[in-house]
Design a protein around this motif. Structure first.
Motif, short mmCIF file in Angstrom:
data_model
loop_
_atom_site.label_atom_id
_atom_site.label_comp_id
_atom_site.label_asym_id
_atom_site.label_seq_id
_atom_site.Cartn_x
_atom_site.Cartn_y
_atom_site.Cartn_z
N GLY A 105 -22.88 20.13 22.39
CA GLY A 105 -24.22 19.59 22.57
C GLY A 105 -24.95 19.47 21.25
O GLY A 105 -24.70 20.23 20.31
N VAL A 106 -25.84 18.51 21.14
CA VAL A 106 -26.64 18.32 19.94
C VAL A 106 -28.10 18.17 20.32
O VAL A 106 -28.42 17.73 21.43
CB VAL A 106 -26.18 17.09 19.12
CG1 VAL A 106 -24.76 17.27 18.62
CG2 VAL A 106 -26.30 15.81 19.93
N GLN A 107 -29.00 18.54 19.41
CA GLN A 107 -30.43 18.36 19.63
C GLN A 107 -30.93 17.03 19.08
O GLN A 107 -32.00 16.56 19.47
CB GLN A 107 -31.20 19.50 18.96
CG GLN A 107 -30.95 20.87 19.60
CD GLN A 107 -31.68 21.99 18.88
OE1 GLN A 107 -31.91 21.92 17.67
NE2 GLN A 107 -32.05 23.01 19.62
N ASP A 108 -30.12 16.43 18.21
CA ASP A 108 -30.55 15.19 17.55
C ASP A 108 -29.34 14.27 17.41
O ASP A 108 -28.38 14.60 16.72
CB ASP A 108 -31.13 15.53 16.18
CG ASP A 108 -31.63 14.29 15.43
OD1 ASP A 108 -31.51 13.18 15.97
OD2 ASP A 108 -32.12 14.46 14.30
N ILE A 109 -29.36 13.12 18.07
CA ILE A 109 -28.18 12.23 18.04
C ILE A 109 -27.97 11.60 16.67
O ILE A 109 -26.92 11.02 16.41
CB ILE A 109 -28.28 11.13 19.12
CG1 ILE A 109 -29.51 10.25 18.89
CG2 ILE A 109 -28.29 11.73 20.50
CD1 ILE A 109 -29.55 9.04 19.80
N SER A 110 -28.94 11.74 15.76
CA SER A 110 -28.77 11.18 14.43
C SER A 110 -27.76 11.95 13.60
O SER A 110 -27.42 11.53 12.49
CB SER A 110 -30.12 11.14 13.70
OG SER A 110 -30.59 12.44 13.42
N VAL A 111 -27.24 13.09 14.11
CA VAL A 111 -26.22 13.84 13.36
C VAL A 111 -24.91 13.05 13.33
O VAL A 111 -24.06 13.30 12.47
CB VAL A 111 -25.97 15.23 13.98
CG1 VAL A 111 -27.22 16.06 13.95
CG2 VAL A 111 -25.41 15.13 15.39
N PHE A 112 -24.73 12.11 14.24
CA PHE A 112 -23.49 11.36 14.28
C PHE A 112 -23.47 10.29 13.21
O PHE A 112 -24.48 9.66 12.91
CB PHE A 112 -23.30 10.71 15.66
CG PHE A 112 -23.18 11.71 16.79
CD1 PHE A 112 -22.10 12.57 16.84
CD2 PHE A 112 -24.16 11.80 17.75
CE1 PHE A 112 -21.99 13.50 17.86
CE2 PHE A 112 -24.06 12.71 18.78
CZ PHE A 112 -22.97 13.57 18.85
#
Length: 243
Positions: A235-242
């Motif tokens: 899970g991630v809190q911010d999709i911009s990590v991709f």
């Protein structure tokens, strides 16, 4: 000594082959990273256990990790049972890693898949407070369970669940591999008379390592990558990590 990441693998050089680039990237970001080898690799075709320990320390220095330790299990003959889990749990509690990286869930070498399950189970049991362990001074250790256990991809291709960009670190990864002079193709290494070539000691093996890294890199639009699998949903809190 609390670590952010602890790579726990069956043999010295498993880490260098599979996830050195990822560890290097984490070290460069200021993370505390350690390596725990389960065995001394004493069944290796080439070199000696003593020499391989020194090679492992040399590789650790190249990667800049905080610590490299060894459990001392029997190469080829460890099992996923209570005895071996109890041997690993004190190290997990000592270093308290948030993330553990371990061997491929299935691979050409039977030690790899067996180590993958042994380490994963040990990480779980390490979180049970009713399992009592002590440190080197005999002090009781607190229970600790890593937040994530990730598995590398080694000889056999496994579709990764995620890929880490290691492009800036590929050359240093190769340098860390070359610290294992007895195991890989290092022309200056003086072979013993009865020491045969092995699957990984040919010049062509480095072509495979680079090709695999290029394949994973290509899948995410970069030059070089290292792939990992996980048994848990990420899970991630911010999709911009991709990427």
């Amino acid at each position: 000594m609390k670590l952010d990441i602890l790579a726990i693998t069956a043999h010295p050089d498993d880490v260098e082959l599979s996830c050195a680039g990822t560890l290097l990237s984490q070290v460069q970001q200021g993370k505390k990273v350690g390596i725990l080898d389960l065995t001394r690799g004493e069944l290796g075709t080439r070199g000696t256990p003593e020499g391989r320990i020194q090679e492992a320390l040399d590789a650790a220095e190249i990667m800049g990790v905080t610590v490299r330790d060894n459990v001392g299990l029997a190469d080829g003959f460890f099992s996923n049972d209570e005895k071996h889990q109890r041997a690993i749990i004190p190290f997990i509690r000592k270093y308290q890693p948030d993330i553990v990286i371990t061997n491929a869930i299935e691979d050409r070498h039977p030690d790899h898949g067996r180590a993958a399950q042994l380490v994963a189970d040990s990480c779980f049991y390490s979180g049970l407070r009713m399992i009592e362990t002590t440190d080197e001074q005999g002090n009781p250790q607190a229970a600790w369970r890593p937040r994530q256990v990730f598995h590398v991809i080694q000889d056999r291709f496994i579709k990764p669940d995620f890929v880490v960009d290691i492009t800036p670190y590929m050359d240093i990864k190769i340098k860390a591999m070359l610290a294992f002079r007895s195991q890989f193709h290092v022309p200056e290494y003086k072979e013993k008379v009865d020491e045969p070539q092995s699957y990984i000691s040919t010049p062509e093996f480095f072509d495979f390592i680079r090709a695999r890294a290029q394949e994973f890199g290509h899948s995410i639009g970069v030059q070089y990558g290292e792939g990992f699998t996980t048994r848990r949903m990420l899970g991630v809190q911010d999709i911009s990590v991709f990427i």
